[in-house]
Design a protein around this motif. Sequence first.
Motif, mmCIF file in Angstrom:
data_model
loop_
_atom_site.group_PDB
_atom_site.id
_atom_site.type_symbol
_atom_site.label_atom_id
_atom_site.label_comp_id
_atom_site.label_asym_id
_atom_site.label_seq_id
_atom_site.Cartn_x
_atom_site.Cartn_y
_atom_site.Cartn_z
ATOM 1 N N PHE A 58 50.382 35.508 31.268
ATOM 2 C CA PHE A 58 50.140 35.668 32.701
ATOM 3 C C PHE A 58 51.441 35.871 33.475
ATOM 4 O O PHE A 58 51.482 36.654 34.438
ATOM 5 N N LEU A 61 52.421 39.409 32.889
ATOM 6 C CA LEU A 61 51.460 40.241 33.614
ATOM 7 C C LEU A 61 51.830 40.352 35.085
ATOM 8 O O LEU A 61 51.850 41.446 35.653
ATOM 9 N N TYR A 62 52.157 39.223 35.705
ATOM 10 C CA TYR A 62 52.477 39.231 37.134
ATOM 11 C C TYR A 62 53.869 39.773 37.421
ATOM 12 O O TYR A 62 54.080 40.411 38.451
ATOM 13 N N ASP A 67 48.695 43.491 36.804
ATOM 14 C CA ASP A 67 47.414 43.166 37.422
ATOM 15 C C ASP A 67 47.009 44.226 38.448
ATOM 16 O O ASP A 67 45.826 44.419 38.710
ATOM 17 N N ARG A 68 47.979 44.929 39.018
ATOM 18 C CA ARG A 68 47.687 46.029 39.951
ATOM 19 C C ARG A 68 47.283 47.297 39.190
ATOM 20 O O ARG A 68 46.489 48.077 39.687
ATOM 21 N N TRP A 75 41.706 39.683 37.902
ATOM 22 C CA TRP A 75 42.709 38.790 37.347
ATOM 23 C C TRP A 75 42.750 37.415 38.001
ATOM 24 O O TRP A 75 42.943 36.416 37.296
ATOM 25 N N ASP A 79 42.608 33.915 35.965
ATOM 26 C CA ASP A 79 43.688 32.948 36.103
ATOM 27 C C ASP A 79 43.151 31.580 36.505
ATOM 28 O O ASP A 79 43.596 30.544 35.990
#
Length: 148
Positions: A58, A61-62, A67-68, A75, A79
């Motif tokens: 995560f 990912l961020y 996530d966009r 997402w 989360d």
Amino acid sequence: MMPTLKPKHRPFCFSVKGHVKILRLALSVTSMTFFIIGQAPEPYIVITGFEVTVIFFFIILYILRLDRLIACLFWPLLDILNSVIAAIFMVIISVLALLPETTRVIALGGVFGLLAGVCCIADGVLIYRKLLFNPSGPYQKQAIHDKI
């Protein structure tokens, strides 16, 4: 006087959510390390290791803003689910590790696991509050007169 440009978004690492996730990762890694050193039962090590892997996923990912790009999944909901499930598992594992017949090192792993569980709850609450008060994307609430 030169105008300053306001950035569109705050980088993930400098946000409150980023700090909580990184603290959660550090506490989980510390707990897993103590469990490995103290030769705790294998489920303690496996569950904390899995938690470390998911948190790291995560964070990456961020940070990369994937996530966009991958918009087919919601997402924030994933989360929140991860935070709730991780909090439950970490608290159970930590309470079992704090039982009187364990060694000091395993008990330290349990204490750090409890702190990681608290961070899991804080992480879930932060994401839930963001969704509740600041929805974004296709899930944003719109007034009925805007649709007409």
